[in-house]
Design an enzyme around this catalytic site. Structure first.
Site, mmCIF file in Angstrom:
data_model
loop_
_atom_site.group_PDB
_atom_site.id
_atom_site.type_symbol
_atom_site.label_atom_id
_atom_site.label_comp_id
_atom_site.label_asym_id
_atom_site.label_seq_id
_atom_site.Cartn_x
_atom_site.Cartn_y
_atom_site.Cartn_z
ATOM 1 C CG ASN A 157 -1.570 1.337 1.477
ATOM 2 O OD1 ASN A 157 -2.500 1.745 0.774
ATOM 3 N ND2 ASN A 157 -1.070 2.058 2.484
ATOM 4 C CE1 TYR B 225 -0.231 7.379 -6.410
ATOM 5 C CE2 TYR B 225 -1.985 7.920 -7.958
ATOM 6 C CZ TYR B 225 -1.538 7.247 -6.834
ATOM 7 O OH TYR B 225 -2.403 6.429 -6.145
ATOM 8 C CB THR C 103 -6.431 9.537 2.345
ATOM 9 O OG1 THR C 103 -6.069 9.699 0.959
ATOM 10 C CG2 THR C 103 -7.374 8.357 2.481
ATOM 11 C CE LYS D 298 0.289 3.720 -6.523
ATOM 12 N NZ LYS D 298 0.401 2.625 -5.527
#
Length: 242
Positions: free
Chosen positions: A88, A165, A200, A169
Site C-alpha cells: 500500500n 504518480y 485521505t 502506478k
C-alpha cells in the site's frame, strides 16, 4: 506460533492502509502495521488493538534495504510465514506535474517509493509467502494508471497532471502481471486494487469516498479463494481496463 493468518500492510499507519489493516483484522487476521515511522505505526496499532483486533507495528521503510531486511527477519523469526502482503505504501511527490514541466528528481522519487520500494519489499517477503502455500499479494494501483481511462479525453482522468504518480502506478500494474505469471500454479495469487479517490492525505479530504470504501477491494483480493483470479487490476465496479 500464531495460528491466525498473517497479513502485512505497508504504509498502514494512516489512510487506506490503516483501513485495510482494520478490515483484515476484523476478519481474523493477525495484521502487521507496516510504517516507516515506528511511533506513528505504534499509535495506529494501539488504536486497532483497542478495537479488539490482533495488530502490531512493524517498522518498515520501503526505500531502505536494511529496514526491509530487518522487517523480513522479524516476521520470519516470529511467524515463519506470511499469508498476505498488501503493498500500500506510495507517494504523490511534491511537485508532481505534467510531462512538459516535471523535474527529474520528482519523477525519480515517485518511482523509488512506488515501484522500486514495492519490488524490494515483495522480493524480501516472497519466500515467506511461498511457505504459506495459498498466499495473496495485493498491490495498490489507481485508475490514473489505466491507459484506457487516461487516454480518453472525455474522462476526468485525462485532466490529471501527475506523471510521477500515474507512470509509477502503471509500472506497478506491469509488476503485478509479471509476478502473477511467475507464480502461476504455485498457489500465490497476485492482483492490484484501485481504491478510487478517497478522503485521505493523498486523495484530499474533500474526496467523496471514505477510506473504508477504498479498502474494500484490496481486502477482497487478499481473501480470494484458491481458484481466484491472478494478474489483474480491480476497482469496486470490477476489472479495470488497461
Amino acid at each position: 506460533m500464531d495460528t491466525n493468518k498473517i497479513a502485512l500492510v505497508t504504509g498502514a499507519n494512516k489512510g487506506i492502509g490503516k483501513e485495510i489493516a482494520r478490515q483484515l483484522g476484523e476478519r481474523g487476521f493477525t495484521v502487521l502495521v507496516g510504517s516507516r515511522d515506528a511511533e506513528r505505526g505504534a499509535v495506529a496499532a494501539k488504536e486497532l488493538v483497542a478495537e479488539g483486533l490482533d495488530t502490531r507495528v512493524l517498522q518498515l521503510e520501503v526505500t531502505d534495504a536494511a529496514s526491509i531486511r530487518t522487517a523480513a527477519g522479524e516476521v520470519e523469526a516470529t511467524y515463519g510465514r506470511l499469508d498476505v502482503l498488501v503493498n500500500n505504501a506510495a507517494i504523490i511527490p511534491e511537485g508532481d506535474d505534467g510531462v512538459s514541466s516535471i523535474e527529474a528528481g520528482v519523477l525519480r522519487s515517485a518511482f523509488e517509493t512506488n515501484v522500486l520500494g514495492l519490488v524490494a519489499v515483495t522480493q524480501a517477503f516472497l519466500p515467506l509467502l511461498q511457505r504459506a502455500g495459498q498466499a495473496r499479494i495485493v498491490n495498490l494501483s489507481t485508475s490514473l494508471a489505466s491507459f484506457a481511462q487516461v487516454g480518453d479525453p472525455e474522462s476526468r482522468m485525462s485532466t490529471v497532471r501527475t506523471l510521477g504518480y500515474n507512470a509509477s502506478k502503471a509500472a506497478v500494474n506491469m509488476v503485478t502481471v509479471m509476478l502473477a505469471n511467475e507464480l502461476r500454479g504455485t498457489g500465490v495469487l497476485v492482483n492490484a486494487a484501485d481504491p478510487g479517490n478517497c478522503a485521505t492525505d493523498m486523495g484530499g479530504w474533500s474526496a467523496a469516498r471514505t477510506p473504508a470504501q477504498g479498502a474494500a477491494v484490496a481486502v477482497r483480493l487478499a481473501m480470494l479463494p484458491a481458484d481466484g483470479p491472478t494478474g489483474y487490476v480491480y476497482a469496486e465496479e470490477g476489472q479495470l481496463p488497461w
